[in-house]
Design a protein around this motif. Structure first.
Motif, PDB file in Angstrom:
ATOM      1  N   LYS A   1      -6.400   4.783  -9.862  1.00 37.89           N
ATOM      2  CA  LYS A   1      -5.975   4.230  -8.573  1.00 37.89           C
ATOM      3  C   LYS A   1      -6.050   2.715  -8.612  1.00 37.89           C
ATOM      4  CE  LYS A   1      -7.440   8.106  -5.724  1.00 37.89           C
ATOM      5  NZ  LYS A   1      -8.375   8.540  -4.680  1.00 37.89           N
TER       6      LYS A   1
ATOM      7  N   HIS B   1       0.819  -1.216   0.000  1.00 33.83           N
ATOM      8  CA  HIS B   1       0.000   0.000   0.000  1.00 33.83           C
ATOM      9  C   HIS B   1       0.852   1.266   0.000  1.00 33.83           C
ATOM     10  CE1 HIS B   1      -3.984  -1.680   1.839  1.00 33.83           C
ATOM     11  NE2 HIS B   1      -3.714  -2.161   0.644  1.00 33.83           N
ATOM     12  N   ASN B   2       0.263   2.325  -0.537  1.00 41.09           N
ATOM     13  CA  ASN B   2       0.809   3.670  -0.393  1.00 41.09           C
ATOM     14  C   ASN B   2       0.012   4.383   0.707  1.00 41.09           C
ATOM     15  OD1 ASN B   2      -1.660   4.403  -1.556  1.00 41.09           O
ATOM     16  ND2 ASN B   2      -0.768   4.705  -3.578  1.00 41.09           N
ATOM     17  N   HIS B   3       0.198   5.679   0.838  1.00 42.23           N
ATOM     18  CA  HIS B   3      -0.498   6.440   1.882  1.00 42.23           C
ATOM     19  C   HIS B   3      -2.002   6.551   1.639  1.00 42.23           C
ATOM     20  CE1 HIS B   3       0.253   9.330  -1.287  1.00 42.23           C
ATOM     21  NE2 HIS B   3      -0.633  10.154  -0.734  1.00 42.23           N
ATOM     22  N   LEU B   4      -2.463   6.218   0.410  1.00 48.25           N
ATOM     23  CA  LEU B   4      -3.894   6.264   0.092  1.00 48.25           C
ATOM     24  C   LEU B   4      -4.590   4.923   0.321  1.00 48.25           C
ATOM     25  CD1 LEU B   4      -3.631   8.199  -3.293  1.00 48.25           C
ATOM     26  CD2 LEU B   4      -4.213   9.143  -1.044  1.00 48.25           C
ATOM     27  N   GLY B   5      -3.796   3.891   0.633  1.00 46.18           N
ATOM     28  CA  GLY B   5      -4.373   2.558   0.814  1.00 46.18           C
ATOM     29  C   GLY B   5      -4.563   1.814  -0.501  1.00 46.18           C
ATOM     30  N   THR B   6      -3.953   2.313  -1.573  1.00 48.97           N
ATOM     31  CA  THR B   6      -3.997   1.621  -2.865  1.00 48.97           C
ATOM     32  C   THR B   6      -2.624   1.017  -3.132  1.00 48.97           C
ATOM     33  OG1 THR B   6      -3.423   3.634  -4.083  1.00 48.97           O
ATOM     34  CG2 THR B   6      -5.764   3.192  -3.752  1.00 48.97           C
TER      35      THR B   6
ATOM     36  N   HIS C   1       0.898   0.688  -4.328  1.00 40.28           N
ATOM     37  CA  HIS C   1       1.911   1.713  -4.564  1.00 40.28           C
ATOM     38  C   HIS C   1       2.452   1.639  -5.993  1.00 40.28           C
ATOM     39  CE1 HIS C   1       5.601   4.039  -4.089  1.00 40.28           C
ATOM     40  NE2 HIS C   1       5.105   4.472  -2.943  1.00 40.28           N
TER      41      HIS C   1
ATOM     42  N   THR D   1      -7.003   0.071  -6.785  1.00 42.13           N
ATOM     43  CA  THR D   1      -7.831  -0.188  -5.607  1.00 42.13           C
ATOM     44  C   THR D   1      -8.047  -1.667  -5.308  1.00 42.13           C
ATOM     45  OG1 THR D   1      -9.782  -0.032  -7.013  1.00 42.13           O
ATOM     46  CG2 THR D   1      -9.080   1.994  -5.888  1.00 42.13           C
TER      47      THR D   1
END
Length: 158
Positions: free
Chosen positions: A108, A63-68, A70, A110
């Motif tokens: 994204k 994950h990245n900081h968005l929760g998707t 990276h 997701t």
């Protein structure tokens, strides 16, 4: 047939193991060629000359900081798919090395992402630059990343 393609056929064709476990075994073995590949826990799901697919499951470790998923994890998966394709496709009298990667982030990531690498058979006939088309797709077909990985193809030294 290259060693990589032979290993793929062997591991996925073992009746005792089954195709799913065979794909996992192949993926573990192939990820050892470049240990950084293991950081995304990839699974090669399809491999033949001029086509390879690698699955990256969406989980916290990628994950990245968005929760998707990276962007660098996606690039890692694209590079692994390209490497598997190149090993299964390159003529025995040639070798290849990556020169660069150009990608665009289209959406994204997701969910789980399938990283796909493709070439045309005639691309392997010459020497020099060879562009491998790459993309990452969600299960619904949404493209989240796409681009080209440039290879340099030369004769093998004898």
């Amino acid at each position: 047939m290259s060693q990589v393609h032979t290993l793929w056929k062997t591991t996925t064709g073992l009746p005792v193991v089954g195709a799913t476990l065979g794909k996992r075994l192949f993926s573990l073995a192939f990820a050892q060629k470049a240990p950084y590949f293991a950081s995304i826990r990839p699974q090669v799901t399809e491999l033949r000359p001029n086509h390879a697919e690698v699955l990256i499951r969406k989980r916290r470790r990628v994950h990245n900081h968005l929760g998707t998923v990276h962007a660098i994890a996606l690039c890692n998966g694209l590079e692994m798919a390209m490497g598997a394709l190149a090993e299964a496709s390159v003529p025995q009298d040639k070798r290849w090395i990556p020169k660069g990667m150009t990608v665009s982030y289209a959406a994204k990531a997701t969910g789980d992402v399938t990283c796909i690498a493709e070439t045309d058979p005639e691309q392997w006939a010459g020497l020099g630059d060879l562009g491998v088309r790459v993309r990452g797709e969600l299960a619904d077909g949404t493209v989240v990343i796409e681009g080209v990985i440039d290879l340099w193809v030369t004769p093998k030294r004898r």
